[in-house]
Design a protein around this motif. Structure first.
Motif, PDB file in Angstrom:
ATOM      1  N   HIS A  96       0.821  -1.211   0.000  1.00  0.00           N
ATOM      2  CA  HIS A  96       0.000   0.000   0.000  1.00  0.00           C
ATOM      3  C   HIS A  96       0.857   1.263   0.000  1.00  0.00           C
ATOM      4  N   VAL A  97       1.994   1.213   0.668  1.00  0.00           N
ATOM      5  CA  VAL A  97       2.889   2.373   0.668  1.00  0.00           C
ATOM      6  C   VAL A  97       3.550   2.527  -0.704  1.00  0.00           C
ATOM      7  N   LEU A  98       4.023   1.420  -1.284  1.00  0.00           N
ATOM      8  CA  LEU A  98       4.629   1.484  -2.613  1.00  0.00           C
ATOM      9  C   LEU A  98       3.647   2.023  -3.649  1.00  0.00           C
ATOM     10  N   ALA A  99       2.371   1.673  -3.482  1.00  0.00           N
ATOM     11  CA  ALA A  99       1.354   2.049  -4.466  1.00  0.00           C
ATOM     12  C   ALA A  99       0.760   3.421  -4.215  1.00  0.00           C
ATOM     13  N   GLY A 100       1.190   4.105  -3.172  1.00  0.00           N
ATOM     14  CA  GLY A 100       0.669   5.438  -2.905  1.00  0.00           C
ATOM     15  C   GLY A 100      -0.697   5.444  -2.262  1.00  0.00           C
ATOM     16  N   ILE A 101      -1.165   4.283  -1.776  1.00  0.00           N
ATOM     17  CA  ILE A 101      -2.441   4.236  -1.066  1.00  0.00           C
ATOM     18  C   ILE A 101      -2.272   4.786   0.335  1.00  0.00           C
ATOM     19  N   LEU A 102      -1.149   4.446   0.978  1.00  0.00           N
ATOM     20  CA  LEU A 102      -0.799   4.969   2.287  1.00  0.00           C
ATOM     21  C   LEU A 102       0.422   5.874   2.167  1.00  0.00           C
ATOM     22  N   ARG A 103       0.428   6.911   2.987  1.00  0.00           N
ATOM     23  CA  ARG A 103       1.586   7.796   3.053  1.00  0.00           C
ATOM     24  C   ARG A 103       2.469   7.331   4.210  1.00  0.00           C
ATOM     25  N   PRO A 104       3.743   6.990   3.967  1.00  0.00           N
ATOM     26  CA  PRO A 104       4.573   6.453   5.051  1.00  0.00           C
ATOM     27  C   PRO A 104       4.903   7.497   6.101  1.00  0.00           C
ATOM     28  N   THR A 105       5.194   7.018   7.295  1.00  0.00           N
ATOM     29  CA  THR A 105       5.642   7.906   8.360  1.00  0.00           C
ATOM     30  C   THR A 105       7.010   8.490   8.042  1.00  0.00           C
ATOM     31  N   GLY A 106       7.854   7.693   7.376  1.00  0.00           N
ATOM     32  CA  GLY A 106       9.182   8.158   6.995  1.00  0.00           C
ATOM     33  C   GLY A 106       9.677   7.395   5.780  1.00  0.00           C
ATOM     34  N   GLY A 107      10.667   7.974   5.108  1.00  0.00           N
ATOM     35  CA  GLY A 107      11.247   7.329   3.940  1.00  0.00           C
ATOM     36  C   GLY A 107      10.682   7.864   2.633  1.00  0.00           C
ATOM     37  N   GLN A 108      11.127   7.277   1.525  1.00  0.00           N
ATOM     38  CA  GLN A 108      10.747   7.725   0.192  1.00  0.00           C
ATOM     39  C   GLN A 108      10.262   6.554  -0.659  1.00  0.00           C
ATOM     40  N   VAL A 109       9.339   6.875  -1.563  1.00  0.00           N
ATOM     41  CA  VAL A 109       8.962   5.973  -2.651  1.00  0.00           C
ATOM     42  C   VAL A 109       9.114   6.766  -3.936  1.00  0.00           C
ATOM     43  N   LEU A 110      10.117   6.421  -4.724  1.00  0.00           N
ATOM     44  CA  LEU A 110      10.448   7.194  -5.918  1.00  0.00           C
ATOM     45  C   LEU A 110       9.919   6.510  -7.159  1.00  0.00           C
ATOM     46  N   TRP A 111       9.168   7.267  -7.948  1.00  0.00           N
ATOM     47  CA  TRP A 111       8.630   6.771  -9.211  1.00  0.00           C
ATOM     48  C   TRP A 111       8.723   7.881 -10.256  1.00  0.00           C
ATOM     49  N   ARG A 112       9.434   7.593 -11.336  1.00  0.00           N
ATOM     50  CA  ARG A 112       9.651   8.566 -12.416  1.00  0.00           C
ATOM     51  C   ARG A 112      10.208   9.889 -11.887  1.00  0.00           C
ATOM     52  N   GLY A 113      11.129   9.756 -10.927  1.00  0.00           N
ATOM     53  CA  GLY A 113      11.812  10.931 -10.414  1.00  0.00           C
ATOM     54  C   GLY A 113      11.054  11.715  -9.371  1.00  0.00           C
ATOM     55  N   ARG A 114       9.867  11.244  -8.966  1.00  0.00           N
ATOM     56  CA  ARG A 114       9.075  11.956  -7.961  1.00  0.00           C
ATOM     57  C   ARG A 114       8.907  11.091  -6.722  1.00  0.00           C
ATOM     58  N   ASP A 115       8.816  11.745  -5.572  1.00  0.00           N
ATOM     59  CA  ASP A 115       8.587  11.052  -4.311  1.00  0.00           C
ATOM     60  C   ASP A 115       7.084  10.929  -4.106  1.00  0.00           C
ATOM     61  N   VAL A 116       6.583   9.712  -4.252  1.00  0.00           N
ATOM     62  CA  VAL A 116       5.148   9.472  -4.125  1.00  0.00           C
ATOM     63  C   VAL A 116       4.645   9.911  -2.753  1.00  0.00           C
ATOM     64  N   ALA A 117       5.475   9.723  -1.721  1.00  0.00           N
ATOM     65  CA  ALA A 117       5.062  10.054  -0.357  1.00  0.00           C
ATOM     66  C   ALA A 117       4.813  11.545  -0.174  1.00  0.00           C
ATOM     67  N   ARG A 118       5.415  12.371  -1.013  1.00  0.00           N
ATOM     68  CA  ARG A 118       5.276  13.822  -0.876  1.00  0.00           C
ATOM     69  C   ARG A 118       4.256  14.420  -1.848  1.00  0.00           C
ATOM     70  N   MET A 119       3.654  13.581  -2.660  1.00  0.00           N
ATOM     71  CA  MET A 119       2.643  14.080  -3.591  1.00  0.00           C
ATOM     72  C   MET A 119       1.370  14.481  -2.836  1.00  0.00           C
ATOM     73  N   SER A 120       0.623  15.388  -3.429  1.00  0.00           N
ATOM     74  CA  SER A 120      -0.687  15.731  -2.881  1.00  0.00           C
ATOM     75  C   SER A 120      -1.630  14.545  -3.062  1.00  0.00           C
ATOM     76  N   ASP A 121      -2.723  14.555  -2.326  1.00  0.00           N
ATOM     77  CA  ASP A 121      -3.703  13.475  -2.459  1.00  0.00           C
ATOM     78  C   ASP A 121      -4.223  13.401  -3.892  1.00  0.00           C
ATOM     79  N   ARG A 122      -4.435  14.548  -4.517  1.00  0.00           N
ATOM     80  CA  ARG A 122      -4.942  14.567  -5.888  1.00  0.00           C
ATOM     81  C   ARG A 122      -3.934  13.935  -6.834  1.00  0.00           C
ATOM     82  N   ASP A 123      -2.660  14.309  -6.698  1.00  0.00           N
ATOM     83  CA  ASP A 123      -1.635  13.766  -7.589  1.00  0.00           C
ATOM     84  C   ASP A 123      -1.468  12.265  -7.395  1.00  0.00           C
ATOM     85  N   ARG A 124      -1.595  11.797  -6.169  1.00  0.00           N
ATOM     86  CA  ARG A 124      -1.486  10.350  -5.937  1.00  0.00           C
ATOM     87  C   ARG A 124      -2.681   9.609  -6.522  1.00  0.00           C
TER      88      ARG A 124
END
Length: 280
Positions: A96-124
């Motif tokens: 769920h964290v890798l897929a952007g369903i959950l936002r992690p407490t810490g760390g990064q998930v990088l996809w196409r140069g962007r950190d999924v964890a830092r995306m807005s809800d709309r962008d995710r």
């Protein structure tokens, strides 16, 4: 690293996960390209997780043990990875964290140069609709829609016209052995047929990664093997990476390698073949 391990091939599975020979009627094409992987990291196509931490509930001293305790994983483009572990180990949380369903407490998930964890809800949300595909244990098809519209739905939500979306969806029915079932609703399909419709829906938008959470958990062993064969081969045909959460070793054998999770961390010491770039 070579992924071929005869001991990991289940009865009825292709001899190699990247075999250029494709048994009919899984796909109309007689050839299947090998996974588009290289030993060199490709930030435009790899899914990279660094130091993932996920803690539920309150923070601070009152917080319980983390569901994820600092996980690093890289899934190369075109590879299939099974995530396994006992109940409560964190494997579904990882997906769920890798897929952007959950936002992690810490760390990064990088996809196409962007950190999924830092995306807005709309962008995710847009990311999950366009770049990520999903297959769940129960299919999660809309009961009021016929199969063809269930498959076309991600395209229509993305702004594609109904006629074009259904035309593109229709091209996936024959490869998945679903010809003639386009107008049936989910309640008129068998469990295996419904999961194949779900696979078509997950891949209709040509995503970069498909996430499957116990995709065969409600199926018998024979139907499970058929569904996994369709899922792995069609994902490979479209060039999508595949991340499968499962408790079933027979399901895991359809993937290039296995990542084992225990107590929120990747378990070390396993001799299971892993795709290049997957770190324990």
């Amino acid at each position: 690293m070579s992924y071929h391990d005869p001991a990991r091939i289940p009865a009825g599975a292709p001899e190699r996960r990247a075999s250029p020979t494709l048994p009919s009627p899984i796909l109309p094409s007689p050839t299947l390209p090998p996974p588009t992987t290289t030993s060199v990291p490709d930030p435009t196509r790899d899914l990279v997780a660094r130091g993932l931490v996920m803690t539920y509930g309150r923070s601070g001293a009152s917080a319980g043990p983390p569901a994820l305790g600092g996980v690093d994983v890289t899934v190369r483009a075109g590879e299939s990875v099974a995530v396994m572990g006992p109940s409560g180990s964190g494997k579904t949380t990882l997906l769920h964290v890798l897929a952007g369903i959950l936002r992690p407490t810490g760390g990064q998930v990088l996809w196409r140069g962007r950190d999924v964890a830092r995306m807005s809800d709309r962008d995710r949300t847009v990311l999950r609709r366009k770049d990520f595909g999903f297959v769940f244990q129960q299919g999660m098809l809309l009961p009021e829609l016929p199969a063809i519209e269930n498959v076309a739905l991600p395209l229509m939500l993305g702004g594609v016209s109904r006629s074009e979306a259904t035309a593109r969806a229709a091209t996936l029915f024959a490869p998945l052995g679903l010809s003639g079932l386009e107008k049936r609703r989910p309640g008129e399909l068998s469990g295996g047929q419904a999961q194949r419709v779900a696979i078509a829906r997950a891949l209709v938008a040509r995503p970069g990664v498909v996430f499957a959470d116990e995709p065969t958990g409600a199926l018998d062993q024979t139907t499970s093997a058929e569904v996994m064969q369709h899922l792995t081969q069609l994902a490979a045909h479209t060039g999508a990476s595949l991340v499968v959460v499962t408790h079933d070793e027979n399901v895991a054998r359809w993937c290039h390698g296995v990542v084992r999770v225990r107590d929120g961390r990747l378990a070390g010491g396993s001799t299971t073949p892993l795709p290049s770039g997957v770190t324990r």
